[in-house]
Design an enzyme around this catalytic site. Structure first.
Site, PDB file in Angstrom:
ATOM      1  N   GLN A  11       0.833  -1.207   0.000  1.00  0.00           N
ATOM      2  CA  GLN A  11       0.000   0.000   0.000  1.00  0.00           C
ATOM      3  C   GLN A  11       0.876   1.269   0.000  1.00  0.00           C
ATOM      4  OE1 GLN A  11      -4.237   0.833   2.007  1.00  0.00           O
ATOM      5  NE2 GLN A  11      -2.735   0.027   3.399  1.00  0.00           N
ATOM      6  N   LEU A  12       1.813   1.335   0.936  1.00  0.00           N
ATOM      7  CA  LEU A  12       2.701   2.505   0.987  1.00  0.00           C
ATOM      8  C   LEU A  12       3.769   2.422  -0.097  1.00  0.00           C
ATOM      9  CD1 LEU A  12       3.758   5.084   2.348  1.00  0.00           C
ATOM     10  CD2 LEU A  12       5.024   3.639   3.950  1.00  0.00           C
ATOM     11  N   ALA A  58       6.464  -5.634   6.279  1.00  0.00           N
ATOM     12  CA  ALA A  58       6.053  -5.897   7.665  1.00  0.00           C
ATOM     13  C   ALA A  58       5.070  -7.053   7.724  1.00  0.00           C
ATOM     14  CB  ALA A  58       5.399  -4.657   8.261  1.00  0.00           C
ATOM     15  N   THR A  99       4.975   2.536  13.613  1.00  0.00           N
ATOM     16  CA  THR A  99       3.531   2.536  13.858  1.00  0.00           C
ATOM     17  C   THR A  99       3.139   3.262  15.152  1.00  0.00           C
ATOM     18  OG1 THR A  99       1.717   1.014  14.426  1.00  0.00           O
ATOM     19  CG2 THR A  99       3.908   0.250  14.910  1.00  0.00           C
ATOM     20  N   ASP A 100       1.888   3.693  15.213  1.00  0.00           N
ATOM     21  CA  ASP A 100       1.323   4.264  16.450  1.00  0.00           C
ATOM     22  C   ASP A 100       1.220   3.196  17.541  1.00  0.00           C
ATOM     23  OD1 ASP A 100      -0.577   2.979  14.823  1.00  0.00           O
ATOM     24  OD2 ASP A 100      -2.255   4.085  15.684  1.00  0.00           O
ATOM     25  N   TYR A 123       2.899  -7.108  18.026  1.00  0.00           N
ATOM     26  CA  TYR A 123       3.201  -6.283  16.843  1.00  0.00           C
ATOM     27  C   TYR A 123       3.934  -5.004  17.260  1.00  0.00           C
ATOM     28  CZ  TYR A 123       2.338  -3.039  12.952  1.00  0.00           C
ATOM     29  OH  TYR A 123       2.480  -2.109  11.955  1.00  0.00           O
ATOM     30  N   LYS A 127       7.826  -3.877  16.494  1.00  0.00           N
ATOM     31  CA  LYS A 127       8.145  -2.665  15.723  1.00  0.00           C
ATOM     32  C   LYS A 127       9.029  -1.720  16.548  1.00  0.00           C
ATOM     33  CE  LYS A 127       6.350  -1.622  12.052  1.00  0.00           C
ATOM     34  NZ  LYS A 127       6.730  -1.850  10.628  1.00  0.00           N
TER      35      LYS A 127
HETATM   36  N1  LIG Z   1      -1.454  -0.776   7.270  1.00  0.00           N
HETATM   37  C1  LIG Z   1      -1.553  -0.006   8.350  1.00  0.00           C
HETATM   38  O1  LIG Z   1      -2.650   0.385   8.786  1.00  0.00           O
HETATM   39  C2  LIG Z   1      -0.296   0.433   9.066  1.00  0.00           C
HETATM   40  C3  LIG Z   1      -0.405   1.215  10.233  1.00  0.00           C
HETATM   41  C4  LIG Z   1       0.776   1.643  10.868  1.00  0.00           C
HETATM   42  C5  LIG Z   1       2.012   1.303  10.354  1.00  0.00           C
HETATM   43  N2  LIG Z   1       2.073   0.516   9.225  1.00  0.00           N
HETATM   44  C6  LIG Z   1       3.383   0.144   8.716  1.00  0.00           C
HETATM   45  O2  LIG Z   1       3.508   0.696   7.418  1.00  0.00           O
HETATM   46  C7  LIG Z   1       4.301  -0.144   6.596  1.00  0.00           C
HETATM   47  C8  LIG Z   1       3.627  -0.335   5.252  1.00  0.00           C
HETATM   48  O3  LIG Z   1       2.315  -0.850   5.457  1.00  0.00           O
HETATM   49  P1  LIG Z   1       1.405  -1.233   4.220  1.00  0.00           P
HETATM   50  O4  LIG Z   1      -0.010  -1.038   4.653  1.00  0.00           O
HETATM   51  O5  LIG Z   1       1.888  -0.555   3.000  1.00  0.00           O
HETATM   52  O6  LIG Z   1       1.718  -2.785   4.135  1.00  0.00           O
HETATM   53  P2  LIG Z   1       1.488  -3.782   2.896  1.00  0.00           P
HETATM   54  O7  LIG Z   1       0.523  -3.203   1.936  1.00  0.00           O
HETATM   55  O8  LIG Z   1       1.182  -5.112   3.481  1.00  0.00           O
HETATM   56  O9  LIG Z   1       2.906  -3.802   2.211  1.00  0.00           O
HETATM   57  C9  LIG Z   1       3.999  -4.497   2.733  1.00  0.00           C
HETATM   58  C10 LIG Z   1       4.840  -4.994   1.584  1.00  0.00           C
HETATM   59  O10 LIG Z   1       5.971  -5.707   2.128  1.00  0.00           O
HETATM   60  C11 LIG Z   1       6.066  -6.990   1.520  1.00  0.00           C
HETATM   61  N3  LIG Z   1       6.563  -7.937   2.509  1.00  0.00           N
HETATM   62  C12 LIG Z   1       5.878  -8.493   3.538  1.00  0.00           C
HETATM   63  N4  LIG Z   1       6.661  -9.317   4.256  1.00  0.00           N
HETATM   64  C13 LIG Z   1       7.883  -9.262   3.666  1.00  0.00           C
HETATM   65  C14 LIG Z   1       9.114  -9.890   3.943  1.00  0.00           C
HETATM   66  N5  LIG Z   1       9.249 -10.753   4.966  1.00  0.00           N
HETATM   67  N6  LIG Z   1      10.189  -9.602   3.158  1.00  0.00           N
HETATM   68  C15 LIG Z   1      10.059  -8.754   2.115  1.00  0.00           C
HETATM   69  N7  LIG Z   1       8.903  -8.145   1.775  1.00  0.00           N
HETATM   70  C16 LIG Z   1       7.816  -8.396   2.557  1.00  0.00           C
HETATM   71  C17 LIG Z   1       4.654  -7.334   1.099  1.00  0.00           C
HETATM   72  O11 LIG Z   1       4.688  -8.274   0.029  1.00  0.00           O
HETATM   73  P3  LIG Z   1       3.636  -9.511   0.002  1.00  0.00           P
HETATM   74  O12 LIG Z   1       2.286  -8.906   0.237  1.00  0.00           O
HETATM   75  O13 LIG Z   1       3.830 -10.075  -1.354  1.00  0.00           O
HETATM   76  O14 LIG Z   1       4.047 -10.421   1.123  1.00  0.00           O
HETATM   77  C18 LIG Z   1       4.120  -5.952   0.671  1.00  0.00           C
HETATM   78  O15 LIG Z   1       4.461  -5.680  -0.661  1.00  0.00           O
HETATM   79  C19 LIG Z   1       4.571  -1.405   7.418  1.00  0.00           C
HETATM   80  O16 LIG Z   1       5.857  -1.320   7.959  1.00  0.00           O
HETATM   81  C20 LIG Z   1       3.558  -1.352   8.540  1.00  0.00           C
HETATM   82  O17 LIG Z   1       4.036  -1.956   9.723  1.00  0.00           O
HETATM   83  C21 LIG Z   1       0.959   0.105   8.566  1.00  0.00           C
END
Ligand SMILES: NC(=O)c1ccc[n+]([C@@H]2O[C@H](COP(=O)([O-])OP(=O)(O)OC[C@H]3O[C@@H](n4cnc5c(N)ncnc54)[C@H](OP(=O)(O)O)[C@@H]3O)[C@@H](O)[C@H]2O)c1
Length: 289
Positions: A11-12, A58, A99-100, A123, A127
Site C-alpha cells: 500500500q505505501l 512488515a 507505527t502508532d 506487533y 516494531k
Molecule cells: N497498514 C496499516 O494500517 C499500518 C499502520 C501503521 C504502520 N504501518 C506500517 O507501514 C508499513 C507499510 O504498510 P502497508 O499497509 O503498506 O503494508 P502492505 O501493503 O502489506 O505492504 C507491505 C509490503 O511488504 C512486503 N513484505 C511483507 N513481508 C515481507 C518480507 N518478509 N520480506 C520482504 N517483503 C515483505 C509485502 O509483500 P507480500 O504482500 O507479497 O508479502 C508488501 O508488498 C509497514 O511497515 C507497517 O508496519 C501500517
C-alpha cells in the site's frame, strides 16, 4: 539519489515508488526479490549501491502477530536489523516505517516524537525493537504512521478500512464501528510526499510522526467516508469488545509531529486527505464532487 524501496507492491510502497520517481532513481523490490528476515537474501541490496533503503515490509496483522510471535519478530524486528546493518555498511540512509502501536494508548492527547513508547501488543513490541535496531545505522529516518489508506490497498489485509466501509455500504449491510478507539488516519500518498521532502531537505536523522493531521474515532472516520461519498448506510457506534481478538490495541493512539512544522512540513488534515483518496479511487458520487 538512488533509492531502493522494499515492499514495492504494498500500500505505501506503491505510492513511494510513484512519488520518489519524480527526481530520483528508484528500484522497487517485491517480496519475491527479497526476504527481509533472511540476512543472505538482504545482500541483494548491495547490488544496487543505493543512497537510501526504504523498508516498508512488515507482518502487520496485529492479531496474527500474537499467534505467530516468531514470525512477527523475524519479519518486523530482524528484518529491520538486517536492513539497518547492510545500509550502514553501504553508507546508505535507512528509512524504517513504524507505527502508532508503539504507544500504550493511555495518553489523553496526541503522542509526539518526544513521548516514550510502551507497546502493549506483540506487533507493537516487534516494531519498537525494530526502531532500536534501526538506530544501529546513525543515518536513519523512522516514520511512524497509523491506520493507513492508499490506492493499492494493504496486500497483507486485502484492502483497507475505507474500502471495507464502502463495500459494506454498497451491499446495504448495517455497519457498526467502535467510537471509543481514536487514531490519526494516514494517506500513503501524503506519507510518500512527506518522506520525499524530508530526504530532499536533509532533515536531521531521527523519528518523525508522519500521519495526516488530526485524529478521530473509527466511528467518526466511517461517518466522514459516508458524508464525503454521499453513501447513506445504517451506521451505528459501538463500544470495543474487550474479548475481540488476541491482541490488545491502544485506545488512544493519535500521533502529532512537533518536529515537522519547524521545517514548514505540516501534513494536511485527515479529512482533506480522505477526500483526495476517495476522488483518486473514483468513489465520489457526482453530487458529492
Ligand atoms: N497498514 C496499516 O494500517 C499500518 C499502520 C501503521 C504502520 N504501518 C506500517 O507501514 C508499513 C507499510 O504498510 P502497508 O499497509 O503498506 O503494508 P502492505 O501493503 O502489506 O505492504 C507491505 C509490503 O511488504 C512486503 N513484505 C511483507 N513481508 C515481507 C518480507 N518478509 N520480506 C520482504 N517483503 C515483505 C509485502 O509483500 P507480500 O504482500 O507479497 O508479502 C508488501 O508488498 C509497514 O511497515 C507497517 O508496519 C501500517
Amino acid at each position: 539519489m538512488r533509492i531502493v524501496v522494499i515492499g514495492s507492491t504494498g500500500q505505501l510502497g506503491t505510492d513511494l515508488i510513484k512519488t520518489l520517481e519524480d527526481g530520483h532513481e528508484v528500484i522497487g523490490l517485491t517480496h519475491s526479490d527479497i526476504e527481509v528476515s533472511d540476512y543472505d537474501s538482504c545482500l541483494v541490496l548491495k547490488e544496487y549501491k543505493p543512497d537510501v533503503i526504504v523498508n516498508t515490509a512488515a507482518f502487520h496483522k496485529t492479531d496474527q502477530c500474537e499467534e505467530e510471535p516468531l514470525k512477527a519478530f523475524a519479519v518486523n524486528t530482524l528484518g529491520a536489523r538486517n536492513v539497518a546493518l547492510i545500509s550502514k555498511e553501504l553508507g546508505a540512509t535507512t528509512v524504517f516505517i513504524s507505527t502508532d502501536y508503539v504507544f500504550d494508548g493511555t495518553k489523553k492527547e496526541p503522542y509526539t516524537e518526544e513521548d516514550i513508547p510502551a507497546p502493549i501488543s506483540t506487533y507493537g513490541i516487534s516494531k519498537l525493537a525494530a526502531e532500536h535496531f534501526t538506530h544501529q545505522n546513525p543515518k536513519h529516518y523512522i516514520l511512524r504512521i497509523a491506520s493507513v489508506f492508499g490506492k493499492a490497498g494493504a496486500s497483507g489485509k486485502g484492502g483497507n478500512f475505507v474500502e471495507t466501509m464502502i463495500n459494506k455500504a454498497k451491499k446495504n449491510e448495517p455497519i457498526m464501528v467502535v467510537d471509543d478507539m481514536w487514531m490519526s488516519p494516514t494517506y500513503t500518498k501524503d506519507t510518500a510526499s512527506l518522506l520525499k521532502r524530508i530526504m530532499e531537505s536533509a532533515l536531521p536523522f531521527g523519528v518523525y510522526h508522519a500521519t495526516n493531521k488530526g485524529y478521530c474515532s473509527w466511528y467518526e472516520f466511517a461517518k466522514e467516508i459516508f458524508q464525503i461519498t454521499g453513501l447513506n448506510p445504517e451506521l451505528k457506534p459501538i463500544k470495543t469488545d474487550p474479548n475481540y481478538g488476541p491482541a490488545t490495541r491502544p485506545r488512544f493512539s493519535a500521533l502529532k509531529s512537533i518536529k515537522l512544522p519547524k521545517y514548514g512540513m505540516e501534513p494536511r488534515k485527515w479529512q482533506e486527505a480522505l477526500r483526495a483518496y476517495l476522488t483518486e479511487k473514483g468513489h465520489m458520487q457526482k453530487s458529492s464532487l
